[in-house]
Design a protein around this motif. Structure first.
Motif, PDB file in Angstrom:
ATOM      1  N   ALA A  55     -23.691  60.000  -7.763  1.00 44.83           N
ATOM      2  CA  ALA A  55     -24.376  59.012  -6.919  1.00 44.83           C
ATOM      3  C   ALA A  55     -24.398  57.609  -7.517  1.00 44.83           C
ATOM      4  O   ALA A  55     -24.567  56.641  -6.780  1.00 44.83           O
ATOM      5  CB  ALA A  55     -25.819  59.465  -6.665  1.00 44.83           C
ATOM      6  N   PRO A  79     -19.619  55.598  -7.850  1.00 46.74           N
ATOM      7  CA  PRO A  79     -19.546  54.441  -6.941  1.00 46.74           C
ATOM      8  C   PRO A  79     -19.343  53.115  -7.679  1.00 46.74           C
ATOM      9  O   PRO A  79     -18.607  52.248  -7.195  1.00 46.74           O
ATOM     10  CB  PRO A  79     -20.895  54.471  -6.211  1.00 46.74           C
ATOM     11  N   LYS A  84     -15.686  52.981  -8.592  1.00 51.70           N
ATOM     12  CA  LYS A  84     -14.861  52.662  -7.421  1.00 51.70           C
ATOM     13  C   LYS A  84     -14.975  51.190  -7.053  1.00 51.70           C
ATOM     14  O   LYS A  84     -13.973  50.550  -6.724  1.00 51.70           O
ATOM     15  CB  LYS A  84     -15.250  53.550  -6.234  1.00 51.70           C
ATOM     16  N   ALA A  85     -16.175  50.647  -7.113  1.00 47.10           N
ATOM     17  CA  ALA A  85     -16.358  49.221  -6.803  1.00 47.10           C
ATOM     18  C   ALA A  85     -15.602  48.357  -7.796  1.00 47.10           C
ATOM     19  O   ALA A  85     -14.983  47.357  -7.412  1.00 47.10           O
ATOM     20  CB  ALA A  85     -17.850  48.869  -6.799  1.00 47.10           C
TER      21      ALA A  85
END
Length: 154
Positions: free
Chosen positions: A102, A106, A109-110
């Motif tokens: 969570a 992310p 990936k950003a």
């Protein structure tokens, strides 16, 4: 489950969780401090490369084993204090994985999708990623210590 089989799964759980905790601790105390002094463009390039290479087969085996093997110990065990410790270890491992899925993934990936301004990309990534990583490292070390305590009896 037989005592020998149960002991074998516990040994595998301790080994796998220890290897994973060591990997997390290495990032916390060596890799992240080591690259923290890099200029923004080199820092973001290094983290992008780590994020490409880390989720390979060996890491995925550890990542899944840290949940699967303690789960076998918990659900195949015979109860008692050892089971309470194994449940606590499993809770720590699951908590660390939830933070990874969570939070850290992310952010990874950003960072991978960011283009152009490495300074802004780093500012959005580094502090939150490190904060989450500290928590999941503590959880992985706790899971290892709890499983090792269970294993001290066999």
């Amino acid at each position: 489950m037989s005592s020998t089989l149960s002991s074998s799964f516990l040994a595998l759980a301790v080994i796998t969780t220890g290897l994973y905790a060591g990997f997390m601790l290495t990032f916390l105390i060596a890799i992240m401090p080591g690259i923290a002094a890099l200029p923004d463009e080199r820092f973001t390039a290094a983290m992008r490369r780590f994020n490409e290479k880390v989720p390979g087969p060996a890491f995925l085996a550890l990542f899944l084993g840290v949940i699967a093997l303690p789960a076998v110990v918990v659900f195949g065990g015979d109860g008692g204090t050892d089971r309470v410790l194994a449940v606590a270890a499993l809770v720590c491992a699951v908590g660390g994985h939830l933070i990874t899925v969570a939070g850290n993934i992310p952010l990874n990936k950003a960072l991978a999708e960011s283009e152009g301004d490495d300074s802004s990309a780093r500012a959005a990534f580094e502090s939150p990623w490190n904060r989450l990583h500290r928590i999941r490292t503590v959880l992985s070390l706790a899971a290892f210590a709890l499983l090792a305590a269970v294993g001290a009896d066999f």
